[in-house]
Design a protein around this motif. Structure first.
Motif, PDB file in Angstrom:
ATOM      1  N   ASP A  71       0.892  -1.215  -0.338  1.00  0.00           N
ATOM      2  CA  ASP A  71       0.370   0.404   0.008  1.00  0.00           C
ATOM      3  C   ASP A  71       0.710   0.840   0.075  1.00  0.00           C
ATOM      4  N   GLN A  72       2.102   1.245   0.064  1.00  0.00           N
ATOM      5  CA  GLN A  72       2.890   2.303   0.190  1.00  0.00           C
ATOM      6  C   GLN A  72       3.223   3.074  -1.279  1.00  0.00           C
ATOM      7  N   ILE A  73       3.401   4.103  -1.676  1.00  0.00           N
ATOM      8  CA  ILE A  73       3.905   4.430  -2.646  1.00  0.00           C
ATOM      9  C   ILE A  73       5.868   4.116  -3.728  1.00  0.00           C
ATOM     10  N   TYR A  74       5.268   3.710  -4.123  1.00  0.00           N
ATOM     11  CA  TYR A  74       7.199   3.502  -4.912  1.00  0.00           C
ATOM     12  C   TYR A  74       7.625   4.369  -4.907  1.00  0.00           C
ATOM     13  N   PHE A  75       8.976   4.096  -4.030  1.00  0.00           N
ATOM     14  CA  PHE A  75       9.684   5.306  -4.425  1.00  0.00           C
ATOM     15  C   PHE A  75      10.200   5.569  -5.641  1.00  0.00           C
ATOM     16  N   LYS A  76      10.666   4.756  -6.169  1.00  0.00           N
ATOM     17  CA  LYS A  76      11.022   5.326  -7.981  1.00  0.00           C
ATOM     18  C   LYS A  76      10.320   5.716  -8.736  1.00  0.00           C
ATOM     19  N   ASP A  77       8.927   5.537  -7.986  1.00  0.00           N
ATOM     20  CA  ASP A  77       7.560   6.147  -9.207  1.00  0.00           C
ATOM     21  C   ASP A  77       7.210   7.169  -8.523  1.00  0.00           C
ATOM     22  N   GLY A  78       7.162   7.247  -7.407  1.00  0.00           N
ATOM     23  CA  GLY A  78       6.801   9.032  -6.457  1.00  0.00           C
ATOM     24  C   GLY A  78       5.459   8.886  -6.837  1.00  0.00           C
ATOM     25  N   LYS A  79       4.077   7.923  -7.260  1.00  0.00           N
ATOM     26  CA  LYS A  79       2.767   8.608  -7.819  1.00  0.00           C
ATOM     27  C   LYS A  79       1.843   6.872  -7.281  1.00  0.00           C
ATOM     28  N   ALA A  80       2.484   5.370  -7.968  1.00  0.00           N
ATOM     29  CA  ALA A  80       1.610   4.341  -7.861  1.00  0.00           C
ATOM     30  C   ALA A  80       2.625   4.107  -7.058  1.00  0.00           C
ATOM     31  N   LYS A  81       1.582   2.998  -6.054  1.00  0.00           N
ATOM     32  CA  LYS A  81       1.710   2.512  -5.424  1.00  0.00           C
ATOM     33  C   LYS A  81       2.096   1.157  -5.639  1.00  0.00           C
ATOM     34  N   VAL A  82       2.911   0.042  -4.179  1.00  0.00           N
ATOM     35  CA  VAL A  82       3.904  -0.806  -4.523  1.00  0.00           C
ATOM     36  C   VAL A  82       3.560  -2.179  -5.157  1.00  0.00           C
ATOM     37  N   SER A  83       1.853  -2.023  -5.465  1.00  0.00           N
ATOM     38  CA  SER A  83       0.728  -3.118  -5.654  1.00  0.00           C
ATOM     39  C   SER A  83       0.802  -3.476  -6.575  1.00  0.00           C
ATOM     40  N   GLN A  84       0.047  -1.386  -7.539  1.00  0.00           N
ATOM     41  CA  GLN A  84       0.043  -1.629  -8.585  1.00  0.00           C
ATOM     42  C   GLN A  84       1.317  -1.959  -9.866  1.00  0.00           C
ATOM     43  N   ILE A  85       2.465  -1.928  -9.031  1.00  0.00           N
ATOM     44  CA  ILE A  85       3.820  -1.566 -10.107  1.00  0.00           C
ATOM     45  C   ILE A  85       4.122  -3.910  -9.905  1.00  0.00           C
ATOM     46  N   LEU A  86       3.406  -4.178  -8.970  1.00  0.00           N
ATOM     47  CA  LEU A  86       4.197  -5.689  -8.794  1.00  0.00           C
ATOM     48  C   LEU A  86       3.090  -6.518  -9.863  1.00  0.00           C
ATOM     49  N   LYS A  87       1.843  -6.383 -10.018  1.00  0.00           N
ATOM     50  CA  LYS A  87       0.983  -6.970 -10.515  1.00  0.00           C
ATOM     51  C   LYS A  87       0.953  -5.638 -12.239  1.00  0.00           C
ATOM     52  N   ASP A  88       1.410  -5.365 -12.272  1.00  0.00           N
ATOM     53  CA  ASP A  88       1.958  -4.391 -13.747  1.00  0.00           C
ATOM     54  C   ASP A  88       3.360  -6.151 -14.392  1.00  0.00           C
ATOM     55  N   ALA A  89       3.852  -5.900 -13.425  1.00  0.00           N
ATOM     56  CA  ALA A  89       5.028  -6.847 -13.825  1.00  0.00           C
ATOM     57  C   ALA A  89       4.370  -8.695 -13.490  1.00  0.00           C
ATOM     58  N   GLY A  90       3.947  -9.069 -13.246  1.00  0.00           N
ATOM     59  CA  GLY A  90       2.615 -10.175 -12.771  1.00  0.00           C
ATOM     60  C   GLY A  90       3.364 -10.808 -11.504  1.00  0.00           C
ATOM     61  N   THR A  91       3.820 -10.340 -10.373  1.00  0.00           N
ATOM     62  CA  THR A  91       4.765 -10.906  -9.916  1.00  0.00           C
ATOM     63  C   THR A  91       3.699 -10.346  -8.273  1.00  0.00           C
ATOM     64  N   ASP A  92       4.167 -10.809  -7.087  1.00  0.00           N
ATOM     65  CA  ASP A  92       3.783 -10.517  -5.444  1.00  0.00           C
ATOM     66  C   ASP A  92       5.113 -10.798  -5.127  1.00  0.00           C
ATOM     67  N   VAL A  93       4.669  -9.941  -3.762  1.00  0.00           N
ATOM     68  CA  VAL A  93       5.938 -10.351  -2.129  1.00  0.00           C
ATOM     69  C   VAL A  93       5.689 -11.594  -1.777  1.00  0.00           C
ATOM     70  N   VAL A  94       6.183 -12.454  -1.344  1.00  0.00           N
ATOM     71  CA  VAL A  94       5.797 -13.516  -0.814  1.00  0.00           C
ATOM     72  C   VAL A  94       6.346 -12.987   0.375  1.00  0.00           C
ATOM     73  N   THR A  95       7.378 -13.232   0.910  1.00  0.00           N
ATOM     74  CA  THR A  95       8.209 -12.172   2.419  1.00  0.00           C
ATOM     75  C   THR A  95       9.204 -11.108   1.903  1.00  0.00           C
ATOM     76  N   PHE A  96       9.501 -10.843   3.404  1.00  0.00           N
ATOM     77  CA  PHE A  96      10.234  -9.651   3.358  1.00  0.00           C
ATOM     78  C   PHE A  96      11.324  -9.312   4.429  1.00  0.00           C
ATOM     79  N   VAL A  97      12.771  -9.455   4.837  1.00  0.00           N
ATOM     80  CA  VAL A  97      13.025  -9.572   6.161  1.00  0.00           C
ATOM     81  C   VAL A  97      13.676  -7.936   6.261  1.00  0.00           C
ATOM     82  N   ARG A  98      13.935  -6.912   6.918  1.00  0.00           N
ATOM     83  CA  ARG A  98      14.203  -5.739   7.309  1.00  0.00           C
ATOM     84  C   ARG A  98      15.169  -5.654   8.754  1.00  0.00           C
ATOM     85  N   TYR A  99      16.545  -5.480   8.047  1.00  0.00           N
ATOM     86  CA  TYR A  99      16.651  -5.032   9.747  1.00  0.00           C
ATOM     87  C   TYR A  99      18.262  -3.357  10.013  1.00  0.00           C
ATOM     88  N   ALA A 100      17.250  -2.888  10.300  1.00  0.00           N
ATOM     89  CA  ALA A 100      18.023  -1.588  10.757  1.00  0.00           C
ATOM     90  C   ALA A 100      19.162  -1.479  11.700  1.00  0.00           C
TER      91      ALA A 100
END
Length: 295
Positions: free
Chosen positions: A243-272
């Motif tokens: 649901d976040q705005i895609y950082f490289k686009d600045g307009k479309a949501k990440v969900s739309q970018i994934l849909k256009d590419a025919g894929t989806d995110v299974v999981t992720f891990v982030r450490y700061a």
């Protein structure tokens, strides 16, 4: 009887691994002070002396091979030491050992063999040699299927690391999504994953905010409920990757970018590095004055 709380206390006081603490307590009939001495006698004295310090600097990294990836965070007391050649080599060795052995949790990781000694002992040795408290804070093993792809991103030499798993074989997009995760800090892939208690907690907060705003509180109940619902929805979108705005686009949501590419995110891990660790702030003048009183 050696209780879990006793093992935990000894571990916190000495910085030694869980199994080492348990052995020490068993060898000293549960006497925690004697157990500390036992650990010191086993060559852990220098690390124990530094156990009260706060290790909130350090680095994180990601390493993958085949269908397995590992992400880990190793802490030090200062950023200077995090750039130390020995520290950097230790982190590299740890990543390789974890990738090969796939530890189930932190304790399992600390018990693994690293060049003839346990990971825990290797970290204690590094603490003694480098002169700062070194801590393996966390490690995660991430698996994928043959028809999936890893995305890896390490920011600012390890200040933030992220690994993603996407369906399909779009490695470039997988890395871009890892960059999204690193920069925008989502907590869940989608709102479907957000626990109800998180939503309830945010709703309660927004209810209190409205109550304390005279202008909002005076509005019709239906309007107030709509405002609360909208604010909660916005907060949930902010922590939901798709649901976040895609950082490289600045307009479309990440969900739309994934849909256009025919894929989806299974999981992720982030450490700061250092997130959630309270750093000790001391006045330098006071520290100097304190040191001058030492005879």
């Amino acid at each position: 009887m050696i209780t879990a709380s006793l093992v935990k206390e000894l571990r916190e006081r000495t910085g030694a691994g869980m199994m080492d603490c348990k052995k020490a307590l068993e060898a000293t009939d549960g006497n925690i002070e004697a157990a500390i001495d036992w650990l010191r006698e086993k060559g852990m004295a220098s690390a124990a002396k530094k156990s009260g310090r706060i290790a909130a600097e350090g680095t994180s990294t990601v390493l993958s091979s085949g269908n397995t990836a590992v992400i880990l965070e190793v802490n030090s007391e200062t950023d200077f030491v995090a750039k130390n050649e020995q520290f950097v080599e230790l982190v590299k060795d740890l990543a390789e050992v974890f990738l090969a052995n796939k530890p189930a949790d932190l304790d399992a990781a600390l018990a693994l063999d690293l060049k003839g000694q346990s990971v825990n002992d290797a970290i204690i040795s590094a603490t003694a040699t480098i002169g700062e408290k070194i801590t393996l804070r966390r490690v995660a093993v991430v698996e994928k299927e043959d028809n999936q792809v890893f995305g890896e991103y390490i920011h600012m030499g390890g200040k933030i690391s992220a690994v993603t798993v996407l369906n399909g074989d779009n490695a470039e997009l997988a890395r871009d999504i890892a960059m999204q995760v690193a920069s925008m800090s989502p907590q869940y892939v989608s709102q479907k994953e957000i626990p109800s208690e998180i939503v309830d907690h945010e709703t309660a907060i927004q209810v209190e905010i409205v109550k304390n705003d005279a202008e909002l509180a005076s509005k019709p109940e239906q309007v107030v409920q709509g405002i609360i619902k909208g604010r909660v929805s916005k907060q949930m979108q902010d922590i939901s990757l798709v649901d976040q705005i895609y950082f490289k686009d600045g307009k479309a949501k990440v969900s739309q970018i994934l849909k256009d590419a025919g894929t989806d995110v299974v999981t992720f891990v982030r450490y700061a590095v250092g997130e959630g660790i309270e750093k000790r702030e001391e006045d330098f003048a006071a520290e100097v004055a304190k040191a001058s009183q030492v005879k």
